[in-house]
Every structure is written in structure tokens, then in C-alpha cells.
Scaffold this motif. Structure first.
Motif, PDB file in Angstrom:
ATOM      1  N   LYS A   4       0.845  -1.192   0.000  1.00 23.33           N
ATOM      2  CA  LYS A   4       0.000   0.000   0.000  1.00 23.33           C
ATOM      3  C   LYS A   4       0.880   1.241   0.000  1.00 23.33           C
ATOM      4  CE  LYS A   4      -4.030  -2.020   2.310  1.00 23.33           C
ATOM      5  NZ  LYS A   4      -5.011  -1.873   3.407  1.00 23.33           N
ATOM      6  N   ARG A   5       0.411   2.263  -0.668  1.00 17.64           N
ATOM      7  CA  ARG A   5       1.188   3.494  -0.694  1.00 17.64           C
ATOM      8  C   ARG A   5       1.172   4.145   0.691  1.00 17.64           C
ATOM      9  NH1 ARG A   5      -1.995   8.475  -3.629  1.00 17.64           N
ATOM     10  NH2 ARG A   5      -3.606   8.728  -2.043  1.00 17.64           N
ATOM     11  N   ALA A   6       2.311   4.746   1.046  1.00 17.09           N
ATOM     12  CA  ALA A   6       2.441   5.374   2.355  1.00 17.09           C
ATOM     13  C   ALA A   6       2.052   6.837   2.325  1.00 17.09           C
ATOM     14  CB  ALA A   6       3.878   5.236   2.858  1.00 17.09           C
ATOM     15  N   GLY A   7       1.797   7.377   1.154  1.00 20.36           N
ATOM     16  CA  GLY A   7       1.438   8.782   1.031  1.00 20.36           C
ATOM     17  C   GLY A   7       1.471   9.197  -0.424  1.00 20.36           C
ATOM     18  N   VAL A  37      19.787  16.785  -7.510  1.00 18.95           N
ATOM     19  CA  VAL A  37      19.998  15.706  -6.550  1.00 18.95           C
ATOM     20  C   VAL A  37      19.356  16.191  -5.254  1.00 18.95           C
ATOM     21  CG1 VAL A  37      21.677  14.366  -5.249  1.00 18.95           C
ATOM     22  CG2 VAL A  37      22.135  14.949  -7.651  1.00 18.95           C
ATOM     23  N   PHE A  38      18.419  15.412  -4.723  1.00 19.98           N
ATOM     24  CA  PHE A  38      17.743  15.848  -3.514  1.00 19.98           C
ATOM     25  C   PHE A  38      17.568  14.665  -2.577  1.00 19.98           C
ATOM     26  CE2 PHE A  38      14.595  15.006  -6.802  1.00 19.98           C
ATOM     27  CZ  PHE A  38      13.658  14.202  -6.176  1.00 19.98           C
ATOM     28  N   LYS A  39      17.263  14.982  -1.342  1.00 19.71           N
ATOM     29  CA  LYS A  39      17.044  13.931  -0.345  1.00 19.71           C
ATOM     30  C   LYS A  39      15.732  14.221   0.378  1.00 19.71           C
ATOM     31  CE  LYS A  39      19.715  16.182   3.345  1.00 19.71           C
ATOM     32  NZ  LYS A  39      20.855  16.058   4.268  1.00 19.71           N
ATOM     33  N   PHE A  40      15.117  13.153   0.871  1.00 15.94           N
ATOM     34  CA  PHE A  40      13.935  13.359   1.694  1.00 15.94           C
ATOM     35  C   PHE A  40      13.865  12.294   2.779  1.00 15.94           C
ATOM     36  CE2 PHE A  40      12.039  10.272  -1.104  1.00 15.94           C
ATOM     37  CZ  PHE A  40      10.956   9.738  -0.431  1.00 15.94           C
ATOM     38  N   SER A  41      13.066  12.594   3.794  1.00 17.69           N
ATOM     39  CA  SER A  41      13.001  11.767   4.992  1.00 17.69           C
ATOM     40  C   SER A  41      12.148  10.537   4.764  1.00 17.69           C
ATOM     41  CB  SER A  41      12.438  12.592   6.151  1.00 17.69           C
ATOM     42  OG  SER A  41      12.138  11.759   7.261  1.00 17.69           O
ATOM     43  N   LEU A  42      12.661   9.388   5.162  1.00 19.52           N
ATOM     44  CA  LEU A  42      11.862   8.171   5.139  1.00 19.52           C
ATOM     45  C   LEU A  42      11.062   8.017   6.425  1.00 19.52           C
ATOM     46  CD1 LEU A  42      14.424   5.732   3.508  1.00 19.52           C
ATOM     47  CD2 LEU A  42      12.416   6.770   2.444  1.00 19.52           C
ATOM     48  N   ASP A  43      11.401   8.818   7.443  1.00 20.33           N
ATOM     49  CA  ASP A  43      10.629   8.774   8.682  1.00 20.33           C
ATOM     50  C   ASP A  43       9.273   9.454   8.489  1.00 20.33           C
ATOM     51  OD1 ASP A  43      12.749   7.525  10.035  1.00 20.33           O
ATOM     52  OD2 ASP A  43      13.708   9.460  10.394  1.00 20.33           O
ATOM     53  N   ASP A  44       9.255  10.482   7.632  1.00 17.01           N
ATOM     54  CA  ASP A  44       7.999  11.146   7.287  1.00 17.01           C
ATOM     55  C   ASP A  44       8.024  11.477   5.796  1.00 17.01           C
ATOM     56  OD1 ASP A  44       5.693  12.563   6.977  1.00 17.01           O
ATOM     57  OD2 ASP A  44       6.116  14.070   8.514  1.00 17.01           O
ATOM     58  N   PRO A  45       7.635  10.521   4.937  1.00 18.37           N
ATOM     59  CA  PRO A  45       7.749  10.715   3.483  1.00 18.37           C
ATOM     60  C   PRO A  45       6.816  11.765   2.908  1.00 18.37           C
ATOM     61  CG  PRO A  45       6.649   8.630   3.973  1.00 18.37           C
ATOM     62  CD  PRO A  45       7.143   9.178   5.280  1.00 18.37           C
ATOM     63  N   THR A  46       5.987  12.405   3.765  1.00 16.88           N
ATOM     64  CA  THR A  46       5.133  13.483   3.250  1.00 16.88           C
ATOM     65  C   THR A  46       5.850  14.833   3.266  1.00 16.88           C
ATOM     66  OG1 THR A  46       4.184  13.947   5.435  1.00 16.88           O
ATOM     67  CG2 THR A  46       3.089  12.280   4.077  1.00 16.88           C
ATOM     68  N   ILE A  47       7.029  14.906   3.927  1.00 12.78           N
ATOM     69  CA  ILE A  47       7.793  16.159   3.952  1.00 12.78           C
ATOM     70  C   ILE A  47       8.424  16.381   2.587  1.00 12.78           C
ATOM     71  CG2 ILE A  47       9.767  17.348   4.990  1.00 12.78           C
ATOM     72  CD1 ILE A  47       9.257  15.799   7.546  1.00 12.78           C
ATOM     73  N   PRO A  48       8.308  17.578   2.006  1.00 13.95           N
ATOM     74  CA  PRO A  48       8.888  17.824   0.678  1.00 13.95           C
ATOM     75  C   PRO A  48      10.395  17.571   0.664  1.00 13.95           C
ATOM     76  CG  PRO A  48       7.408  19.604   1.295  1.00 13.95           C
ATOM     77  CD  PRO A  48       7.572  18.748   2.521  1.00 13.95           C
ATOM     78  N   PRO A  49      10.924  17.031  -0.437  1.00 12.97           N
ATOM     79  CA  PRO A  49      12.356  16.767  -0.540  1.00 12.97           C
ATOM     80  C   PRO A  49      13.179  18.049  -0.462  1.00 12.97           C
ATOM     81  CG  PRO A  49      11.141  15.611  -2.252  1.00 12.97           C
ATOM     82  CD  PRO A  49      10.183  16.557  -1.607  1.00 12.97           C
TER      83      PRO A  49
END
Length: 405
Positions: A4-7, A37-49
Motif C-alpha cells: 500500500k502506498r504510504a502517502g 539531486v535531492f534527499k527526503f526523509s523516510l521517517d515522514d515521506p510526506t515532507i517535501p524533498p
């Protein structure tokens, strides 16, 4: 259990060609068509990269080695960045073509695969002008990527690199001639086929688009490989004459990336489906699950034993393995009607066996330059270029950059 998608999809609504999960499992690095090249949080994947590097040329590959991030770009350049996006290597590392293969060892050896060659540098040494080279010739019975009309020299091109987990001095390389070559990156120069271990995938009928090693069975040295015809194979390096597993996916469109979640195999491609398969020595051999994501998928990486992050045609997103059954929500409604139908075969029967690596992307970026590249060595013809684009308009034949594992 179902995926299931997480977000929602996050980040710019651009093609994301490569994703790489940091060893901490808390952040993921991504490379996209705009050269970001960007990074984003896997703890809260709804936060913009968070962008950490913006390049003039499309970003094709990223891979972590500890806290260092290697990135490869359309113009052949390589960058070594820290977590904040600051360059840690001042010397120039440049491949001869678009970077489709990228790997970095814990002791600072960087490998960039482009065209028919892998170049090798050590970031702790100062001689960046004379990298070691490993060059590949097409196997005599190998597949001619793009056909002789577009590839008259029958060149074999690098599409993916992966370090052998049990022997990091060994590197596996997926090639367009339908082979996997394994070589010792410590050897100074390698030019002939005899100096490399060669695995013929499906009798070299189709290009090998991606490879990945299983890390929970190191004694078996299992490598999974996907092809441009939509097949997945698993070989044991102790005996490579016959695959221990093979499967033709139902839609028969190209697979762009493969990864492992424990000892299960995940594959993604342009047909928008995530597929999970099990090895034959387990209770549930073969295809376990098919999940429709609603968007074309270029790449994937895993974190934990139940999560996968995707690079898609419209940004980045995360799915999780959850209890339950039934239909899943997907990203189809988020993509709108303007989504590029890159899963459609534009070539016909005579064009590299349903290859479908011909994409047409058109967009502009802040650099205000536009150029046309036609018939690059990979059989890409761009009007801008492949899996990367920053402001050019291109049309090319591409093997979407996949995650480097």
C-alpha cells in the motif's frame, strides 16, 4: 499481506531516474531529469524533498557509500557530495558518455559506467586525469542493442553496476549485449572478454537493464537481472551456466530496475506495476504479488523488510507492506491526464524486442539553452537527452537509470 502506498508522490513532478537509501535507513537520495539531486526523509515521506545539488545536466545515478553520496550526470561528470550537498572531491571525474552505471566502495573507489567503458578513480588519490579503464566488446553471439541500423558497430553499453557483496573488489556490470560481466576493479587495464567472467542472460536475446545482489544469502552469491523484454533471472555466481530462477512478467514490457527485500525479488518498469517474486527453494515459489501503482516506475530501493521507495515519472513515493487484502490506492489520480505514456511500445516488432526505451521529453529549465543530440552511442536519439534533461528538449532511446546497488 499487500503493498500500500504510504502517502502521495512528493518532489518536483519530473522523472526521477535513481533512488538510493542511506545506510541509516532514514533518508533517501534521488536524481531527477532537471539535474537536481535531492534527499527526503523516510521517517515522514510526506515532507517535501530538500535539494542538495542543482546541476546544468540531468542527474542519472546516485549511490551512498557511508555518508558520502556519488552522483552521475548526463554529461558524464561525477560528483562526490556529503549529506549537505557540499563537494568533497576537487578533482574532475568525467566519463566519456552519459553515466548509466555508478558504484562506490567503502575505501573511496568510484566506478562510473558510460558507453562501453567503466572508469575507476580513488578519491583519496590526486591523479584524476588517468583513471583505470575496463572496456567491453560485444560477445560474438550477443544482442545488438538498437539494431544495426542505429548501432552499426554493434557496441555493448553499460546499463548498471553493482559491487559483489562478499567480494567488494569484484564488480558486476549489466550490458546491452545481454550479458553480465564480472571483473576485478583492482586490475589496471582490462580490454578483452577473456579477462572477465561472463554470464549470458537468456542466451543474450535482450539487453540486461539492471542487476542487484541478494544480501541475506551471501554464501550463495545470488544476482538478479532484468531484461528489456520484461524478464527477470536469478543466477548463483558459483554456477552461472543456468539461472536458478526465471520469470516472464505478464505485460512483457521492459523492466527498468530490480531489488531484493530479504530473499524476495522486486521488479519495476514502465507498465506501472510493482511485482514481488519468490525463489524456487521457498514455500511460495514464483510471482507472489502484483500491485498497480498508477505511474510509470524507473527505479526502486528498499528499507527495512517491508518498505520500498520508488523513482517515478512524477516524483518520488513510498509503499509499505501491510496486513490485509483487496485493492490498493495508487497514484493514478495524482498524475492527471498529461502523464507520458512511456510504457507504450513505439518501435514495433523489429525495434529491439519491445524495447520501449524511446522516450520523448520536452521541457525547459532555467539555463535557457536548448540543444539537440541525435543518435548518441546508446542508440539514444535525443533532442535534448535521456533520463535527464535539464532544460533541453530531447528524444532518446534510453535505459532508464536504475538504482545502483
Amino acid at each position: 499481506m499487500v503493498w500500500k502506498r504510504a502517502g502521495p508522490l512528493v518532489g518536483p513532478r519530473e522523472n526521477v531516474f535513481c533512488v538510493s537509501v542511506h545506510p541509516s535507513q532514514h533518508i533517501v537520495a534521488c536524481a531527477n531529469q532537471e539535474g537536481h539531486v535531492f534527499k527526503f526523509s523516510l521517517d515522514d515521506p510526506t515532507i517535501p524533498p530538500e535539494p542538495i545539488w542543482m546541476d546544468e545536466y540531468p542527474a542519472l545515478r546516485v549511490t551512498w557509500s557511508g555518508d558520502l553520496l556519488a552522483a552521475g550526470f548526463e554529461d558524464g561528470s561525477l560528483r562526490i557530495l556529503d549529506e549537505n550537498g557540499d563537494e568533497v572531491v576537487t578533482g574532475e571525474m568525467k566519463c566519456d558518455d552519459q553515466v548509466y552505471g555508478l558504484a562506490m566502495t567503502q575505501d573511496g573507489v568510484v566506478l562510473g559506467g558510460a558507453g562501453n567503458c567503466v572508469k575507476i578513480w580513488n578519491i583519496h588519490q590526486s591523479d584524476f586525469d588517468s583513471p583505470r579503464r575496463v572496456e567491453f566488446s560485444k560477445l560474438s553471439e550477443g544482442h545488438v542493442f538498437g539494431g544495426l541500423a542505429r548501432n552499426p558497430n554493434a557496441d555493448a553499453f553499460v546499463f548498471s553496476l553493482s559491487l559483489v557483496p562478499s567480494s567488494p573488489e569484484l564488480v558486476a556490470c549489466a550490458l546491452s549485449d545481454g550479458t553480465i560481466r564480472i571483473f576485478d576493479q583492482r586490475v589496471e587495464q582490462q580490454r578483452n572478454i577473456e579477462s572477465q567472467t561472463t554470464i549470458c542472460v537468456n542466451n543474450c536475446r535482450h539487453a540486461v537493464t539492471s542487476i542487484s545482489f541478494c544480501r541475506v544469502r551471501p554464501s550463495q552469491q545470488l544476482v538478479a537481472a532484468t531484461t528489456s523484454s520484461g524478464m527477470v533471472f536469478v543466477f548463483d555466481l558459483r554456477n552461472t551456466s543456468t539461472p536458478i530462477f526465471s520469470e516472464q512478467h505478464s505485460h512483457e514490457s521492459p523492466l527498468y530496475d530490480v531489488n531484493w527485500i530479504d530473499d524476495r525479488i522486486l521488479t519495476v518498469g514502465s507498465d506501472k506495476w510493482l511485482r514481488e517474486s519468490q525463489l524456487p527453494d521457498t514455500a511460495d515459489s514464483g510471482l507472489l504479488k502484483e500491485s498497480f501503482t498508477g505511474v510509470g516506475l524507473y527505479c526502486c530501493d528498499v528499507f527495512g523488510s517491508d518498505c520500498v521507495v520508488f523513482g517515478t515519472q512524477k516524483g518520488v513515493g513510498v509503499w509499505k507492506l501491510c496486513e490485509g487484502e483487496g485493492e490498493n490506492e495508487n497514484w493514478e489520480d495524482e498524475c492527471g491526464d498529461d502523464e507520458d505514456e512511456e510504457g507504450e511500445d513505439e518501435c514495433g516488432e523489429d525495434c529491439d524486442e519491445n524495447l520501449e526505451f524511446e522516450h520523448s521529453h520536452s521541457h525547459s529549465h532555467s539555463h535557457g539553452h536548448s540543444h539537440a543530440h541525435s543518435g548518441d552511442a546508446h542508440g539514444h536519439s535525443h533532442s535534448g537527452d535521456h533520463s535527464h534533461c535539464h532544460g533541453h528538449s530531447h528524444s532518446h532511446t534510453h535505459t532508464p537509470p536504475s538504482n545502483t546497488k
